[in-house]
Scaffold this active site. Structure first.
Site, PDB file in Angstrom:
ATOM      1  N   LYS A  74     -30.393   3.185  53.176  1.00  0.00           N
ATOM      2  CA  LYS A  74     -30.962   1.896  52.757  1.00  0.00           C
ATOM      3  C   LYS A  74     -29.844   0.860  52.533  1.00  0.00           C
ATOM      4  O   LYS A  74     -29.904  -0.251  53.062  1.00  0.00           O
ATOM      5  CB  LYS A  74     -31.792   2.062  51.476  1.00  0.00           C
ATOM      6  CG  LYS A  74     -32.512   0.782  51.085  1.00  0.00           C
ATOM      7  CD  LYS A  74     -33.342   0.947  49.836  1.00  0.00           C
ATOM      8  CE  LYS A  74     -32.492   0.724  48.621  1.00  0.00           C
ATOM      9  NZ  LYS A  74     -33.229   0.750  47.364  1.00  0.00           N
ATOM     10  N   ASP A 114     -37.354  -0.199  51.035  1.00  0.00           N
ATOM     11  CA  ASP A 114     -37.257  -0.017  49.590  1.00  0.00           C
ATOM     12  C   ASP A 114     -38.677   0.210  49.066  1.00  0.00           C
ATOM     13  O   ASP A 114     -39.615   0.389  49.848  1.00  0.00           O
ATOM     14  CB  ASP A 114     -36.563  -1.218  48.917  1.00  0.00           C
ATOM     15  CG  ASP A 114     -37.464  -2.436  48.823  1.00  0.00           C
ATOM     16  OD1 ASP A 114     -38.524  -2.465  49.498  1.00  0.00           O
ATOM     17  OD2 ASP A 114     -37.134  -3.370  48.072  1.00  0.00           O
TER      18      ASP A 114
END
Ligand code: SF4
Length: 172
Positions: A84, A102
């Protein structure tokens, strides 16, 4: 790297002074570990985060001439940097190679029927098939802001949502 288990507001407050004091990778390694821990204390999990920061600065200096690399494959080699974070950095450097997933991106993708997956890597794979490559950097920002303002986790404001006629999870 500092944002785990805390808010963006908190991270931004800490980095305001942190980035003044530590300007180059060497600066993070020049102070005793406890001093760096104190400087990031307010973000929580400060021991773990300070260790990851120091590890990352070592790798940056030893393997990348002190410059943050631009590819996701290289970025994930830095301690404390998972997919991420690597995707966020690559996108902010103008070179998105994937789609940031997310908590907002995950919730909205599921509600909008863009994925049935739970695992962020599989969600990302589904989104990469659906979203044009030139939008990979912008797309998560659109979902994140929509998730913060309208498609709120516990109480989505479907009656105000511009996607309500398309969304399978719409309550109107
Ligand atoms: S219609 Fe409701 S559930 Fe669907 S995206 Fe909009 S706010 Fe979220």
């Amino acid at each position: 790297m500092l944002s785990a288990q805390t808010t963006d507001v908190n991270v931004n407050r800490v980095t305001q002074t942190l980035f003044q004091k530590y300007r180059r990778p060497q600066d993070y390694l020049a102070v005793p570990p406890e001093e760096l821990e104190r400087d990031i204390y307010a973000t929580g999990f400060f021991r773990q985060k300070a260790k990851a920061l120091r590890g990352t600065m070592h790798v940056l200096l030893e393997e990348f001439d002190g410059v943050v690399p631009r590819t996701v494959d290289e970025l994930v080699r830095l301690p404390g940097v998972a997919r991420k974070t690597a995707n966020v950095v690559a996108a902010e450097l103008g070179n998105p190679q994937g789609i940031v997933v997310d908590t907002h991106v995950r919730r909205l993708s599921q509600r909008l029927g863009l994925t049935k997956q739970e695992d962020p890597v599989k969600i990302e794979r589904d989104l990469m098939k659906l979203v044009r490559r030139e939008e990979w950097g912008r797309f998560p920002h659109l979902l994140i802001w929509h998730g913060r303002r309208i498609c709120i986790a516990r109480r989505p404001l479907c009656e105000e949502c511009v996607l309500s006629d398309l969304c399978p999870a719409s309550r109107v």
